[in-house]
Design a protein around this motif. Structure first.
Motif, PDB file in Angstrom:
ATOM      1  N   LEU A 299       1.048  13.734  -9.313  1.00 18.24           N
ATOM      2  CA  LEU A 299       0.740  13.518  -7.999  1.00 18.24           C
ATOM      3  C   LEU A 299       1.177  14.366  -7.027  1.00 18.24           C
ATOM      4  O   LEU A 299       0.534  14.870  -5.833  1.00 18.24           O
ATOM      5  CB  LEU A 299       0.956  12.026  -7.515  1.00 18.24           C
ATOM      6  CG  LEU A 299       0.567  11.360  -6.245  1.00 18.24           C
ATOM      7  CD1 LEU A 299      -0.796  11.734  -5.829  1.00 18.24           C
ATOM      8  CD2 LEU A 299       0.752   9.908  -6.241  1.00 18.24           C
ATOM      9  N   ALA A 300       2.743  14.601  -6.838  1.00 17.69           N
ATOM     10  CA  ALA A 300       3.201  15.582  -6.083  1.00 17.69           C
ATOM     11  C   ALA A 300       2.621  16.855  -6.010  1.00 17.69           C
ATOM     12  O   ALA A 300       2.474  17.665  -4.920  1.00 17.69           O
ATOM     13  CB  ALA A 300       4.752  15.779  -6.440  1.00 17.69           C
ATOM     14  N   GLY A 301       2.290  17.305  -7.380  1.00 21.40           N
ATOM     15  CA  GLY A 301       1.360  18.578  -7.380  1.00 21.40           C
ATOM     16  C   GLY A 301       0.373  18.826  -6.694  1.00 21.40           C
ATOM     17  O   GLY A 301      -0.103  19.583  -5.999  1.00 21.40           O
ATOM     18  N   VAL A 302      -0.652  17.663  -6.900  1.00 22.04           N
ATOM     19  CA  VAL A 302      -1.992  17.544  -6.164  1.00 22.04           C
ATOM     20  C   VAL A 302      -1.911  17.550  -4.729  1.00 22.04           C
ATOM     21  O   VAL A 302      -2.342  18.136  -4.220  1.00 22.04           O
ATOM     22  CB  VAL A 302      -2.614  16.196  -6.758  1.00 22.04           C
ATOM     23  CG1 VAL A 302      -4.003  16.121  -5.890  1.00 22.04           C
ATOM     24  CG2 VAL A 302      -2.902  16.311  -8.193  1.00 22.04           C
ATOM     25  N   ASP A 332      -6.276  13.341   5.677  1.00 22.79           N
ATOM     26  CA  ASP A 332      -4.817  13.781   5.864  1.00 22.79           C
ATOM     27  C   ASP A 332      -4.330  13.897   4.506  1.00 22.79           C
ATOM     28  O   ASP A 332      -5.004  13.787   3.326  1.00 22.79           O
ATOM     29  CB  ASP A 332      -4.089  12.628   6.446  1.00 22.79           C
ATOM     30  CG  ASP A 332      -4.402  11.904   7.624  1.00 22.79           C
ATOM     31  OD1 ASP A 332      -4.344  12.301   8.478  1.00 22.79           O
ATOM     32  OD2 ASP A 332      -5.446  10.876   7.476  1.00 22.79           O
ATOM     33  N   VAL A 333      -3.073  14.839   4.194  1.00 22.65           N
ATOM     34  CA  VAL A 333      -2.599  14.689   3.032  1.00 22.65           C
ATOM     35  C   VAL A 333      -1.531  13.771   2.734  1.00 22.65           C
ATOM     36  O   VAL A 333      -0.383  13.457   3.312  1.00 22.65           O
ATOM     37  CB  VAL A 333      -1.735  16.099   2.932  1.00 22.65           C
ATOM     38  CG1 VAL A 333      -1.031  16.446   1.330  1.00 22.65           C
ATOM     39  CG2 VAL A 333      -2.781  17.440   3.079  1.00 22.65           C
ATOM     40  N   ALA A 334      -1.999  12.748   1.769  1.00 23.96           N
ATOM     41  CA  ALA A 334      -1.151  11.503   1.699  1.00 23.96           C
ATOM     42  C   ALA A 334      -1.649  10.819   0.589  1.00 23.96           C
ATOM     43  O   ALA A 334      -2.736  11.079   0.003  1.00 23.96           O
ATOM     44  CB  ALA A 334      -1.131  10.700   3.162  1.00 23.96           C
ATOM     45  N   GLU A 386       8.582  19.874 -12.055  1.00 18.08           N
ATOM     46  CA  GLU A 386       9.133  18.497 -11.659  1.00 18.08           C
ATOM     47  C   GLU A 386       9.301  18.402 -10.089  1.00 18.08           C
ATOM     48  O   GLU A 386      10.332  18.049  -9.591  1.00 18.08           O
ATOM     49  CB  GLU A 386      10.441  18.346 -12.291  1.00 18.08           C
ATOM     50  CG  GLU A 386      10.218  18.740 -13.775  1.00 18.08           C
ATOM     51  CD  GLU A 386      11.817  18.640 -14.459  1.00 18.08           C
ATOM     52  OE1 GLU A 386      12.855  18.704 -13.622  1.00 18.08           O
ATOM     53  OE2 GLU A 386      11.837  18.463 -15.860  1.00 18.08           O
ATOM     54  N   LEU A 387       8.163  18.336  -9.347  1.00 20.23           N
ATOM     55  CA  LEU A 387       8.147  17.990  -7.973  1.00 20.23           C
ATOM     56  C   LEU A 387       8.479  16.841  -7.580  1.00 20.23           C
ATOM     57  O   LEU A 387       7.800  16.012  -8.273  1.00 20.23           O
ATOM     58  CB  LEU A 387       6.784  18.598  -7.312  1.00 20.23           C
ATOM     59  CG  LEU A 387       6.421  20.200  -7.757  1.00 20.23           C
ATOM     60  CD1 LEU A 387       4.998  20.355  -6.984  1.00 20.23           C
ATOM     61  CD2 LEU A 387       7.423  21.079  -6.962  1.00 20.23           C
ATOM     62  N   PRO A 388       9.019  16.510  -6.618  1.00 17.41           N
ATOM     63  CA  PRO A 388       9.314  15.042  -5.952  1.00 17.41           C
ATOM     64  C   PRO A 388       8.357  14.652  -5.383  1.00 17.41           C
ATOM     65  O   PRO A 388       7.549  15.456  -4.765  1.00 17.41           O
ATOM     66  CB  PRO A 388      10.744  15.414  -5.400  1.00 17.41           C
ATOM     67  CG  PRO A 388      10.614  16.768  -4.730  1.00 17.41           C
ATOM     68  CD  PRO A 388       9.972  17.641  -5.792  1.00 17.41           C
ATOM     69  N   LEU A 389       8.045  13.278  -5.591  1.00 21.97           N
ATOM     70  CA  LEU A 389       6.940  12.739  -4.678  1.00 21.97           C
ATOM     71  C   LEU A 389       7.449  11.996  -3.410  1.00 21.97           C
ATOM     72  O   LEU A 389       8.450  11.472  -3.465  1.00 21.97           O
ATOM     73  CB  LEU A 389       6.159  11.792  -5.717  1.00 21.97           C
ATOM     74  CG  LEU A 389       5.122  11.014  -5.132  1.00 21.97           C
ATOM     75  CD1 LEU A 389       3.983  11.807  -4.645  1.00 21.97           C
ATOM     76  CD2 LEU A 389       4.722   9.941  -6.038  1.00 21.97           C
ATOM     77  N   GLU A 390       6.690  12.423  -2.430  1.00 26.95           N
ATOM     78  CA  GLU A 390       7.041  11.550  -1.214  1.00 26.95           C
ATOM     79  C   GLU A 390       6.646  10.077  -1.230  1.00 26.95           C
ATOM     80  O   GLU A 390       5.817   9.809  -2.203  1.00 26.95           O
ATOM     81  CB  GLU A 390       6.376  12.236   0.044  1.00 26.95           C
ATOM     82  CG  GLU A 390       4.605  11.976  -0.349  1.00 26.95           C
ATOM     83  CD  GLU A 390       3.968  12.817   0.896  1.00 26.95           C
ATOM     84  OE1 GLU A 390       2.861  12.276   1.506  1.00 26.95           O
ATOM     85  OE2 GLU A 390       4.292  13.967   1.169  1.00 26.95           O
ATOM     86  N   ALA A 391       7.157   9.470  -0.375  1.00 25.85           N
ATOM     87  CA  ALA A 391       6.881   7.878  -0.284  1.00 25.85           C
ATOM     88  C   ALA A 391       5.503   7.712   0.120  1.00 25.85           C
ATOM     89  O   ALA A 391       4.857   8.310   0.751  1.00 25.85           O
ATOM     90  CB  ALA A 391       7.796   7.240   0.770  1.00 25.85           C
ATOM     91  N   PRO A 392       5.045   6.514  -0.480  1.00 22.84           N
ATOM     92  CA  PRO A 392       3.376   6.017  -0.379  1.00 22.84           C
ATOM     93  C   PRO A 392       3.303   5.689   1.304  1.00 22.84           C
ATOM     94  O   PRO A 392       4.301   5.216   1.917  1.00 22.84           O
ATOM     95  CB  PRO A 392       3.373   5.278  -1.384  1.00 22.84           C
ATOM     96  CG  PRO A 392       4.779   4.404  -1.364  1.00 22.84           C
ATOM     97  CD  PRO A 392       5.534   5.377  -1.425  1.00 22.84           C
ATOM     98  N   VAL A 393       2.203   5.809   1.585  1.00 23.00           N
ATOM     99  CA  VAL A 393       1.811   5.232   2.846  1.00 23.00           C
ATOM    100  C   VAL A 393       1.709   3.923   2.929  1.00 23.00           C
ATOM    101  O   VAL A 393       0.804   3.318   2.015  1.00 23.00           O
ATOM    102  CB  VAL A 393       0.316   5.831   3.313  1.00 23.00           C
ATOM    103  CG1 VAL A 393      -0.053   5.311   4.611  1.00 23.00           C
ATOM    104  CG2 VAL A 393       0.722   7.484   3.705  1.00 23.00           C
ATOM    105  N   THR A 394       2.149   3.091   3.869  1.00 30.98           N
ATOM    106  CA  THR A 394       1.949   1.735   3.814  1.00 30.98           C
ATOM    107  C   THR A 394       1.662   1.177   5.337  1.00 30.98           C
ATOM    108  O   THR A 394       1.406  -0.049   5.559  1.00 30.98           O
ATOM    109  CB  THR A 394       3.403   0.940   3.531  1.00 30.98           C
ATOM    110  OG1 THR A 394       4.471   1.668   4.557  1.00 30.98           O
ATOM    111  CG2 THR A 394       4.032   1.101   2.147  1.00 30.98           C
ATOM    112  N   SER A 395       1.017   2.283   6.134  1.00 29.12           N
ATOM    113  CA  SER A 395       0.706   1.587   7.500  1.00 29.12           C
ATOM    114  C   SER A 395      -0.510   2.631   7.779  1.00 29.12           C
ATOM    115  O   SER A 395      -1.036   3.525   7.089  1.00 29.12           O
ATOM    116  CB  SER A 395       1.663   1.878   8.418  1.00 29.12           C
ATOM    117  OG  SER A 395       2.555   3.170   8.582  1.00 29.12           O
ATOM    118  N   ASN A 396      -1.058   2.383   8.909  1.00 27.93           N
ATOM    119  CA  ASN A 396      -2.249   3.173   9.199  1.00 27.93           C
ATOM    120  C   ASN A 396      -1.918   4.665   9.481  1.00 27.93           C
ATOM    121  O   ASN A 396      -0.953   4.948  10.290  1.00 27.93           O
ATOM    122  CB  ASN A 396      -2.576   2.562  10.939  1.00 27.93           C
ATOM    123  CG  ASN A 396      -3.894   3.319  11.143  1.00 27.93           C
ATOM    124  OD1 ASN A 396      -4.523   4.110  10.789  1.00 27.93           O
ATOM    125  ND2 ASN A 396      -4.445   2.667  12.213  1.00 27.93           N
TER     126      ASN A 396
END
Length: 464
Positions: A299-302, A332-334, A386-396
């Motif tokens: 997912l981080a790669g995508v 957005d990229v999220a 082995e790219l790190p993944l950012e945190a998921p979106v949890t708000s608008n």
């Protein structure tokens, strides 16, 4: 694998299939080649599964959408075929894995080709070959791919006089309502759905559902999962045979992404459901609202390459009329768990086998070989690095400062054409040719617009 090696590998299967199809009453075969824009270019011939190849006109890799309507720009400038090389043929061979007999038309079978240059090397312009190479890369990492595509599209009553005159907006939508999940939008709808599902089953394509979508004339079908190349083949065939069924019934289908004005009713997406499997088990599943490390890397790669590859998800001028986060078409990229406003919605329920990523950026006007290849290549890079993944979106998302996807075709072309990643993943020759094909789309639209006085100008300035 070069042409002679491919011939040696395929010949025994093709000979066996020739005998079986003839014994089963097949008399004709439809031979499909995938063009750059994502259409089958096909010929009908007496049944013959040639082991020495098929002639393919190389111009198929530089023809424009609609063969140049309404501007007459039939072909764009391309290294594949031009006045310098004399517009040559190249070679193709039928992939035996794609040979099927049509259950609703048993005298017919069909097959899809793989393309090669005259010197026997793999054709660098062939979208199907591009995807095959990327899928092999993922397989080398030890994973089997799974993709399931769902297409939104429009159905209208066919009026050939209006269509020949280019007056498509005057066509009448099929069905009397704009309600979602409606079984009685038209008296013929249930029979139509049953016939489509039955036909697809006869050629090994699973249709998970066919539903009415929000909007007059709007519908959607969802296909069942297959490996990457199989899923793209299924997507192409389902689209072709849906249009064929419509034509038989006095209807016409459209897969342009928006045929209603922006902000009105639905647009036509083609969401891609993606997962990896290993040793018969889902490689992404870690329980509700959780992902495995390999899923996070994929997912981080995508996400990391979403701007570079955006052109493959929104490839036409019309694609950019579908932008609308509020209508669940991402900007957005999220990513987020069960978040339909982000380009990647992660689904982890109801069980491990259902764990997948839903890529929501693609529209129904995609070339599925290329949109799938874009997701896979980016995911491969994520795993390899082995790219790190950012945190998921949890708000608008509208209130967050996330990177934005390119808002115009020109911006997407620039990102793709200058991307070293795209050159490496798909081949520099393919990258440059595809970018040129999209420049031709933008140039055709610009030329048409420059030659017309718009309704806006008439209404705003005529009586000023």
């Amino acid at each position: 694998m070069e042409f002679e090696d491919r011939v040696a590998a395929y010949t025994p299967e093709l000979k066996a299939l020739q005998g079986k199809l003839a014994a089963d009453g097949v008399e004709f075969i439809e031979i499909h080649t995938v063009d750059t824009s994502g259409a089958f270019r096909s010929k009908i011939a007496p049944l013959k599964l040639s082991s020495y190849g098929e002639a393919i006109n190389a111009i198929l890799y530089c023809v424009t959408h609609g063969d140049g309507q309404p501007m007459g720009d039939v072909a764009f400038a391309s290294a594949s075929a031009n006045e310098e090389n004399g517009f040559p043929n190249i070679k193709g061979i039928i992939d035996p894995a794609t040979v099927v007999q049509h259950g609703w038309k048993p005298k017919f079978a069909s097959a899809i080709t793989r393309a090669y240059m005259l010197d026997g090397t793999v054709c660098p312009f062939d979208p199907r070959g591009v995807l095959a190479k990327v899928e092999e890369r993922m397989n080398t990492l030890g994973y089997e791919t799974r993709f399931a595509l769902e297409y939104e599209f429009g159905i209208f009553h066919a009026d050939h006089d209006l269509m020949r005159a280019g007056r498509y907006r005057e066509l009448k939508p099929w069905g009397h309502s704009l309600v979602n999940y409606d079984l009685v939008r038209s008296g013929e709808y249930q029979d139509f759905a049953a016939e489509f599902i039955t036909r697809m089953k006869s050629i090994g394509i699973g249709v998970a559902s066919l539903v009415t979508e929000y909007g007059f004339g709007m519908y959607e079908y969802a296909l069942t999962p297959k490996t990457a190349l199989q899923a793209a083949d299924d997507a192409m065939r389902a689209k072709l045979h849906l249009r064929e069924l419509c034509a038989e019934r006095g209807l016409v289908a459209t897969f342009m992404t928006r045929f209603q004005p922006p902000g009105k009713e639905s647009a036509c997406g083609a969401h891609h459901h993606v997962s990896l499997w290993r040793d018969g088990k889902p490689a992404f599943a870690a329980g509700p609202s959780r992902l495995t490390p390999v899923a996070e890397q994929f997912l981080a790669g995508v996400l990391n390459r979403m701007q570079d590859t955006h052109l493959l998800f929104r490839p036409t001028v019309n694609s950019y009329r579908r932008f609308d986060r509020g209508a669940w078409s991402p900007e957005d990229v999220a990513w987020g768990f069960e978040n339909r406003t982000a380009p990647i919605r992660v689904i982890t329920t109801p069980n491990d086998g259902a764990c997948r990523l839903e890529h929501r950026a693609p529209g129904a006007d995609i070339n599925p070989y290329l949109s799938i290849a874009a997701i896979l290549a980016a995911g491969c890079e994520g795993i390899e690095k082995e790219l790190p993944l950012e945190a998921p979106v949890t708000s608008n998302l509208a209130n967050l400062d996330k990177p934005k996807l390119p808002r115009t075709l020109n911006a997407s072309i620039e990102a793709f054409a200058t991307s070293d990643f795209c050159a490496e993943a798909f081949g520099e020759t393919f990258r440059d040719n595809y970018a040129e094909s999209r420049r031709a789309e933008q140039a055709a639209f610009d030329a048409w617009q420059a030659s017309h006085i718009t309704d806006f100008e008439w209404q705003r300035y005529f009586v000023s």
